[in-house]
Scaffold this active site. Structure first.
Site, PDB file in Angstrom:
ATOM      1  N   GLU A  96     -28.961  15.807 -55.336  1.00  9.12           N
ATOM      2  CA  GLU A  96     -27.838  16.397 -54.624  1.00  9.12           C
ATOM      3  C   GLU A  96     -26.894  15.324 -54.088  1.00  9.12           C
ATOM      4  OE1 GLU A  96     -29.424  20.681 -53.256  1.00  9.12           O
ATOM      5  OE2 GLU A  96     -29.993  19.056 -51.934  1.00  9.12           O
ATOM      6  N   CYS A 128     -22.048  11.332 -49.423  1.00  2.63           N
ATOM      7  CA  CYS A 128     -23.462  11.018 -49.189  1.00  2.63           C
ATOM      8  C   CYS A 128     -24.169  11.079 -50.544  1.00  2.63           C
ATOM      9  CB  CYS A 128     -24.021  12.044 -48.208  1.00  2.63           C
ATOM     10  SG  CYS A 128     -25.767  11.832 -47.887  1.00  2.63           S
ATOM     11  N   CYS A 135     -38.714  11.224 -52.952  1.00  2.00           N
ATOM     12  CA  CYS A 135     -38.924  10.002 -52.162  1.00  2.00           C
ATOM     13  C   CYS A 135     -40.416   9.739 -52.104  1.00  2.00           C
ATOM     14  CB  CYS A 135     -38.364  10.208 -50.746  1.00  2.00           C
ATOM     15  SG  CYS A 135     -38.350   8.705 -49.748  1.00  2.00           S
ATOM     16  N   CYS A 145     -41.744  11.065 -44.573  1.00  2.00           N
ATOM     17  CA  CYS A 145     -41.352  11.309 -43.186  1.00  2.00           C
ATOM     18  C   CYS A 145     -41.537  12.798 -42.915  1.00  2.00           C
ATOM     19  CB  CYS A 145     -39.918  10.855 -42.960  1.00  2.00           C
ATOM     20  SG  CYS A 145     -39.702   9.113 -43.383  1.00  2.00           S
ATOM     21  N   CYS A 173     -38.586  15.413 -42.777  1.00  2.00           N
ATOM     22  CA  CYS A 173     -37.560  15.344 -43.833  1.00  2.00           C
ATOM     23  C   CYS A 173     -37.945  16.218 -45.020  1.00  2.00           C
ATOM     24  CB  CYS A 173     -37.389  13.889 -44.275  1.00  2.00           C
ATOM     25  SG  CYS A 173     -36.305  13.711 -45.698  1.00  2.00           S
ATOM     26  N   GLY A 187     -33.965   9.979 -51.156  1.00  2.00           N
ATOM     27  CA  GLY A 187     -34.578   8.725 -51.554  1.00  2.00           C
ATOM     28  C   GLY A 187     -34.427   7.593 -50.570  1.00  2.00           C
ATOM     29  N   GLU A 188     -35.244   6.561 -50.771  1.00  2.00           N
ATOM     30  CA  GLU A 188     -35.203   5.353 -49.936  1.00  2.00           C
ATOM     31  C   GLU A 188     -34.477   4.273 -50.747  1.00  2.00           C
ATOM     32  OE1 GLU A 188     -35.822   4.015 -46.822  1.00  2.00           O
ATOM     33  OE2 GLU A 188     -35.006   2.330 -47.921  1.00  2.00           O
ATOM     34  N   SER A 200     -28.712   3.533 -45.501  1.00  2.00           N
ATOM     35  CA  SER A 200     -29.698   3.947 -44.498  1.00  2.00           C
ATOM     36  C   SER A 200     -31.098   3.709 -45.032  1.00  2.00           C
ATOM     37  CB  SER A 200     -29.508   5.429 -44.172  1.00  2.00           C
ATOM     38  OG  SER A 200     -30.543   5.882 -43.322  1.00  2.00           O
ATOM     39  N   SER A 257     -33.409   4.410 -39.843  1.00  2.00           N
ATOM     40  CA  SER A 257     -34.011   5.652 -39.345  1.00  2.00           C
ATOM     41  C   SER A 257     -35.059   5.294 -38.308  1.00  2.00           C
ATOM     42  CB  SER A 257     -34.647   6.412 -40.508  1.00  2.00           C
ATOM     43  OG  SER A 257     -33.647   6.824 -41.396  1.00  2.00           O
ATOM     44  N   PHE A 258     -34.638   5.190 -37.079  1.00  3.45           N
ATOM     45  CA  PHE A 258     -35.526   4.686 -36.026  1.00  3.45           C
ATOM     46  C   PHE A 258     -36.439   5.793 -35.495  1.00  3.45           C
ATOM     47  CE2 PHE A 258     -36.430   2.067 -32.193  1.00  3.45           C
ATOM     48  CZ  PHE A 258     -36.771   0.917 -32.873  1.00  3.45           C
ATOM     49  N   ASN A 312     -32.269  19.077 -38.324  1.00  5.13           N
ATOM     50  CA  ASN A 312     -31.862  20.165 -39.214  1.00  5.13           C
ATOM     51  C   ASN A 312     -33.114  20.816 -39.764  1.00  5.13           C
ATOM     52  OD1 ASN A 312     -28.987  19.741 -39.084  1.00  5.13           O
ATOM     53  ND2 ASN A 312     -29.364  17.839 -40.184  1.00  5.13           N
ATOM     54  N   CYS A 325     -28.103  16.599 -43.237  1.00  4.71           N
ATOM     55  CA  CYS A 325     -29.060  15.507 -43.353  1.00  4.71           C
ATOM     56  C   CYS A 325     -30.486  16.003 -43.445  1.00  4.71           C
ATOM     57  CB  CYS A 325     -29.031  14.717 -42.055  1.00  4.71           C
ATOM     58  SG  CYS A 325     -28.111  13.275 -42.144  1.00  4.71           S
TER      59      CYS A 325
HETATM   60  N1  SAH Z   1     -34.353   7.360 -46.942  1.00  5.06           N
HETATM   61  C1  SAH Z   1     -33.320   6.866 -46.114  1.00  5.06           C
HETATM   62  C2  SAH Z   1     -32.002   7.571 -46.304  1.00  5.06           C
HETATM   63  C3  SAH Z   1     -31.987   9.068 -46.462  1.00  5.06           C
HETATM   64  S1  SAH Z   1     -32.237  10.076 -45.079  1.00  5.06           S
HETATM   65  C4  SAH Z   1     -33.738   6.908 -44.679  1.00  5.06           C
HETATM   66  O1  SAH Z   1     -34.750   7.503 -44.371  1.00  5.06           O
HETATM   67  O2  SAH Z   1     -33.056   6.301 -43.866  1.00  5.06           O
HETATM   68  C5  SAH Z   1     -30.754  10.007 -44.098  1.00  5.06           C
HETATM   69  C6  SAH Z   1     -31.026  10.284 -42.601  1.00  5.06           C
HETATM   70  O3  SAH Z   1     -31.345  11.666 -42.357  1.00  5.06           O
HETATM   71  C7  SAH Z   1     -32.211   9.496 -42.094  1.00  5.06           C
HETATM   72  O4  SAH Z   1     -31.964   8.941 -40.835  1.00  5.06           O
HETATM   73  C8  SAH Z   1     -33.278  10.565 -42.006  1.00  5.06           C
HETATM   74  O5  SAH Z   1     -34.294  10.164 -41.149  1.00  5.06           O
HETATM   75  C9  SAH Z   1     -32.480  11.734 -41.524  1.00  5.06           C
HETATM   76  N2  SAH Z   1     -33.158  13.023 -41.698  1.00  5.06           N
HETATM   77  C10 SAH Z   1     -34.119  13.350 -42.588  1.00  5.06           C
HETATM   78  N3  SAH Z   1     -34.492  14.630 -42.434  1.00  5.06           N
HETATM   79  C11 SAH Z   1     -33.761  15.126 -41.416  1.00  5.06           C
HETATM   80  C12 SAH Z   1     -33.686  16.411 -40.804  1.00  5.06           C
HETATM   81  N4  SAH Z   1     -34.418  17.429 -41.228  1.00  5.06           N
HETATM   82  N5  SAH Z   1     -32.811  16.579 -39.795  1.00  5.06           N
HETATM   83  C13 SAH Z   1     -32.031  15.551 -39.398  1.00  5.06           C
HETATM   84  N6  SAH Z   1     -32.045  14.332 -39.950  1.00  5.06           N
HETATM   85  C14 SAH Z   1     -32.911  14.114 -40.938  1.00  5.06           C
HETATM   86 FE1  SF4 Z   2     -37.586   9.415 -47.697  1.00  2.00          FE
HETATM   87 FE2  SF4 Z   2     -35.655   8.915 -45.896  1.00  2.00          FE
HETATM   88 FE3  SF4 Z   2     -36.697  11.382 -46.128  1.00  2.00          FE
HETATM   89 FE4  SF4 Z   2     -38.154   9.410 -45.079  1.00  2.00          FE
HETATM   90  S1  SF4 Z   2     -36.253  10.274 -44.225  1.00  2.00           S
HETATM   91  S2  SF4 Z   2     -38.864  10.906 -46.613  1.00  2.00           S
HETATM   92  S3  SF4 Z   2     -37.492   7.661 -46.301  1.00  2.00           S
HETATM   93  S4  SF4 Z   2     -35.536  10.299 -47.692  1.00  2.00           S
END
Ligand code: SAH
Ligand code: SF4
Length: 391
Positions: free
Chosen positions: A114, A127, A134, A138, A141, A193-194, A225, A247-248, A324, A367
């Site tokens: 996407e 984006c 991935c 997490c 996510c 993806g990462e 990111s 992504s802290f 989200n 996101c």
């Molecule tokens: N893999 C990378 C980039 C993709 S995610 C990473 O993890 O940084 C982009 C951002 O969306 C990241 O900060 C991720 O932690 C955040 N994210 C993932 N799932 C989410 C959700 N359900 N609601 C809000 N932010 C989310």
């Molecule tokens: Fe992968 Fe980023 Fe989602 Fe974590 S937040 S599962 S690294 S896409």
């Protein structure tokens, strides 16, 4: 399972398939030169030909060799025989009430990823995705619930940008002023993806996006990111030079281990050390700390104070992301009041703390909501809960 090592053992499909024409999209200038020479372009001319073809593809958005009128007819025919100019195919497009666009695109092998476009006042952010699924898991996510299928090639990564420019009808026309306000002015690697687990392809694609004789986006308008792949952070600075977001999401290793499991490999302290060393071109360049607001998990006043302490000395902005939700998610979003109180503490400590406005929620484009429903390989609910330490 909890302590299983995080490995990255996927292959990227080679750019050049053993048979059939070579796709020019995604090749670096050097690789394009090699490819032209290998297919009969005299070495002496190769650099000039790369310059010409490059401009057609990336400056003007041309996909048909026949339009490249500064090349001889015979050479064009030769190119058409040996090469193609191909980008991912759009399978579907949705437009949100707020103007956000989401495309599902198909890449080689029938996989789908996407791409999301977010229009804003005087600018617009694309984006893009770097992997199908991935490898990381997490727990908040949606993409993390989808098993990794493969890394995208550089052509498939820059191809998402080219696809969006097609759809936005934003390829320049000869003679148009250069400084027009762009619809697609920024790129964020925040889709599926990462990106740092697909480093070379992401790097090559972003180099193309930044190239002066093509798409011409400044490195300051590209943000990568990462969940915290520490060994690749320094390389990102040296080899790409784009802006960094991290992504802290938590202020103790205990909580971060559950939310962002890569923390078990590189913990908060190790990550912060790498971020302190991330060079900045200008004072205005700051690292973005992404922080998803999860009700009762990471959203207390104590968390906000700990966060400030942790990032002390790092030029930073903190981007608060209201969680989200997605079907089956093991968390809920913090209340607006909680998010505001958290933001206030951070703001008072001197940091910008914008609250990210969810965009395109009605089309599941926000996101962390991205996931290609077509991919069969999925983790079960039980697995998601177990990974989150909730099982
Ligand atoms: N893999 C990378 C980039 C993709 S995610 C990473 O993890 O940084 C982009 C951002 O969306 C990241 O900060 C991720 O932690 C955040 N994210 C993932 N799932 C989410 C959700 N359900 N609601 C809000 N932010 C989310
Ligand atoms: Fe992968 Fe980023 Fe989602 Fe974590 S937040 S599962 S690294 S896409």
């Amino acid at each position: 399972m909890a302590d299983a090592p995080i490995t990255q053992d996927v292959l990227t499909i080679p750019r050049k398939l053993p048979e059939g024409p070579v796709n020019l999209v995604g090749l670096t200038r050097a690789a394009m030169r090699e490819a032209l020479i290998a297919h009969g372009t005299p070495e002496k001319q190769a650099k000039m030909r790369v310059g010409q073809i490059w401009q057609w593809i990336y400056q003007w958005g041309v996909r048909d060799f026949d339009v490249m009128t500064n090349l001889s007819k015979a050479y064009r025919a030769e190119l058409a025989e040996k090469f193609v100019i191909e980008i991912p195919e759009v399978v579907s497009k949705q437009v949100s009430e707020d103007g956000t666009r989401k495309w599902l695109v198909r890449i080689a092998g029938g996989h789908e990823v996407e791409v999301v476009y977010i229009p804003e006042e005087g600018r617009g952010t694309l984006c893009i995705s770097s992997q199908v699924g991935c490898t990381l898991t997490c727990s908040f996510c949606h993409t993390g619930t989808q098993k990794l299928v493969r890394n995208l090639t550089a052509g498939e990564i820059i191809g998402q940008v080219m696809m969006a420019r097609d759809d936005l009808e934003e390829w320049p026309v000869p003679g148009a002023p250069k400084d027009e306000t762009r619809l697609l002015s920024n790129i964020v690697l925040m889709g599926m993806g990462e990106p740092l687990y697909n480093f070379e392809n992401v790097r090559d694609a972003m180099k193309i996006a930044m190239d002066e004789e093509g798409i011409q986006l400044s490195r300051r308008r590209i943000t990568l990111s990462t969940s915290g792949v520490v060994p690749e952070i320094e390389r990102t600075a040296n080899e790409i030079g784009c802006q960094l977001a991290v992504s802290f999401h938590a202020t103790t290793d205990e909580v971060r281990d559950k939310l962002v499991p890569i923390n078990k490999r590189w913990n908060i302290e190790t990550l912060l050390e790498a971020l302190r060393a991330y060079p900045r071109g200008r004072n205005s360049e700051r690292i973005t700390f992404e922080y998803v607001m999860l009700h009762g998990v990471n959203d207390s006043d104590e968390d906000a104070h700990r966060l400030i302490k942790l990032i002390e000395g790092i030029p930073a902005k903190i981007n608060l992301i209201p969680f989200n939700e997605w079907p089956g998610a093991p968390y809920t979003r913090s209340s607006n009041n909680r998010i505001r109180a958290f933001a206030d503490i951070i703001y008072k400590a001197g940091y910008a703390s914008p609250i990210r406005k969810p965009r395109g929620e009605d089309i599941m484009a926000a996101c962390g909501q991205l996931k290609s429903a077509t991919e069969r390989a999925r983790k079960s609910r039980a697995q998601i809960a177990a990974d989150a330490g909730l099982g």
